[in-house]
Design a protein around this motif. Sequence first.
Motif, PDB file in Angstrom:
ATOM      1  N   SER A  47       0.718  -1.467  -0.146  1.00 27.38           N
ATOM      2  CA  SER A  47       0.149  -0.081  -0.172  1.00 27.38           C
ATOM      3  C   SER A  47       0.998   1.328   0.042  1.00 27.38           C
ATOM      4  O   SER A  47       0.554   2.342  -0.768  1.00 27.38           O
ATOM      5  CB  SER A  47      -0.846   0.050   1.128  1.00 27.38           C
ATOM      6  OG  SER A  47      -0.143   0.223   2.362  1.00 27.38           O
ATOM      7  N   LYS A  48       1.834   1.088   0.778  1.00 26.17           N
ATOM      8  CA  LYS A  48       3.242   2.573   0.819  1.00 26.17           C
ATOM      9  C   LYS A  48       3.666   2.468  -0.691  1.00 26.17           C
ATOM     10  O   LYS A  48       3.861   3.445  -1.106  1.00 26.17           O
ATOM     11  CB  LYS A  48       3.931   2.229   1.750  1.00 26.17           C
ATOM     12  CG  LYS A  48       3.287   2.620   3.221  1.00 26.17           C
ATOM     13  CD  LYS A  48       4.514   2.490   4.249  1.00 26.17           C
ATOM     14  CE  LYS A  48       3.514   2.775   5.451  1.00 26.17           C
ATOM     15  NZ  LYS A  48       4.561   2.777   6.729  1.00 26.17           N
ATOM     16  N   ILE A  49       3.879   1.305  -1.264  1.00 26.37           N
ATOM     17  CA  ILE A  49       4.199   1.681  -2.902  1.00 26.37           C
ATOM     18  C   ILE A  49       3.572   2.044  -3.728  1.00 26.37           C
ATOM     19  O   ILE A  49       3.786   2.905  -4.561  1.00 26.37           O
ATOM     20  CB  ILE A  49       4.954   0.213  -3.341  1.00 26.37           C
ATOM     21  CG1 ILE A  49       6.178  -0.332  -2.339  1.00 26.37           C
ATOM     22  CG2 ILE A  49       5.393   0.139  -4.708  1.00 26.37           C
ATOM     23  CD1 ILE A  49       6.577  -1.865  -2.593  1.00 26.37           C
ATOM     24  N   CYS A  50       2.290   1.655  -3.562  1.00 20.01           N
ATOM     25  CA  CYS A  50       1.279   2.099  -4.665  1.00 20.01           C
ATOM     26  C   CYS A  50       0.502   3.221  -4.027  1.00 20.01           C
ATOM     27  O   CYS A  50      -0.146   3.980  -4.945  1.00 20.01           O
ATOM     28  CB  CYS A  50       0.228   0.957  -4.581  1.00 20.01           C
ATOM     29  SG  CYS A  50       0.857  -0.378  -5.245  1.00 20.01           S
ATOM     30  N   SER A  51       0.645   3.945  -3.056  1.00 24.07           N
ATOM     31  CA  SER A  51       0.196   5.117  -2.624  1.00 24.07           C
ATOM     32  C   SER A  51       0.609   6.537  -3.462  1.00 24.07           C
ATOM     33  O   SER A  51      -0.379   7.445  -3.361  1.00 24.07           O
ATOM     34  CB  SER A  51       0.471   5.447  -1.011  1.00 24.07           C
ATOM     35  OG  SER A  51       1.744   5.734  -0.770  1.00 24.07           O
ATOM     36  N   ASN A  52       1.764   6.382  -3.982  1.00 23.42           N
ATOM     37  CA  ASN A  52       2.023   7.570  -4.877  1.00 23.42           C
ATOM     38  C   ASN A  52       1.707   7.447  -6.293  1.00 23.42           C
ATOM     39  O   ASN A  52       2.091   8.216  -7.102  1.00 23.42           O
ATOM     40  CB  ASN A  52       3.573   7.771  -4.784  1.00 23.42           C
ATOM     41  CG  ASN A  52       4.076   8.276  -3.431  1.00 23.42           C
ATOM     42  OD1 ASN A  52       3.207   8.850  -2.779  1.00 23.42           O
ATOM     43  ND2 ASN A  52       5.325   7.808  -2.934  1.00 23.42           N
ATOM     44  N   ILE A  53       0.853   6.571  -6.652  1.00 20.89           N
ATOM     45  CA  ILE A  53       0.569   6.464  -8.028  1.00 20.89           C
ATOM     46  C   ILE A  53      -0.727   7.164  -8.066  1.00 20.89           C
ATOM     47  O   ILE A  53      -1.452   7.168  -7.431  1.00 20.89           O
ATOM     48  CB  ILE A  53       0.172   4.744  -8.455  1.00 20.89           C
ATOM     49  CG1 ILE A  53       1.353   4.009  -8.170  1.00 20.89           C
ATOM     50  CG2 ILE A  53      -0.544   4.716  -9.676  1.00 20.89           C
ATOM     51  CD1 ILE A  53       1.087   2.348  -8.435  1.00 20.89           C
TER      52      ILE A  53
END
Length: 151
Positions: free
Chosen positions: A137-143
Motif C-alpha cells: 500500500s505504501k508503494i502504490c500510494s504515490n501512483i
Amino acid sequence: MAEERSELDERIIIKDQHTKEIDLVNRDPKHINEDVVKVDFEDVIAEPVGTYSFDGVWKTSYTTFTVSKYWCYRLLSAVLGIPLAVVWGFLFALISFCHIWAVVPCIKSYLIEIQCVSRIYSLCIHTFCDPLFEALSKICSNIRVALRKEV
C-alpha cells in the motif's frame, strides 16, 4: 413438601404428553394430507357430454367406487396401520436418537475445534500478510491516475 409437589406435577405433565386425548373428529388438525388424498369419484371418472352411460351404470359405478375406496382404506388401515405406526415410531425415534447423540455433539465438537484453528489462522494472517499488504500500500500510494479526453 413443595419439592415433592413440583416433582409430582412434573411427572403428571410428562405422563399427559404420552396419554393425551386425541381428536377423533378432526384427525388432520395440521392439514398434512389435505391436498393429497381428497380423491372423489368426479376427480377420477368423468363422462363428457355426448358419451353418457346408462344412469343405472353411472349410479352403481359411483356407489361401487365410494364404498370400495372407503372399505379398502379401512381394511388396509386395520391390517397395516398398527405395524406401520410401530415402524414410523421406531424410525423417528432412531432419527431423534442420532440427532441428539451423534449429529449435535459432532457439530458442537467441530465448532469448538474450528475456533482454535480460526485463532491460529487469524494470527498467521496478521503476522505474515499485514506487513506485506502495508508495504504494498505504501508503494502504490504515490501512483496517480489522470484521465484526459483526446479529441
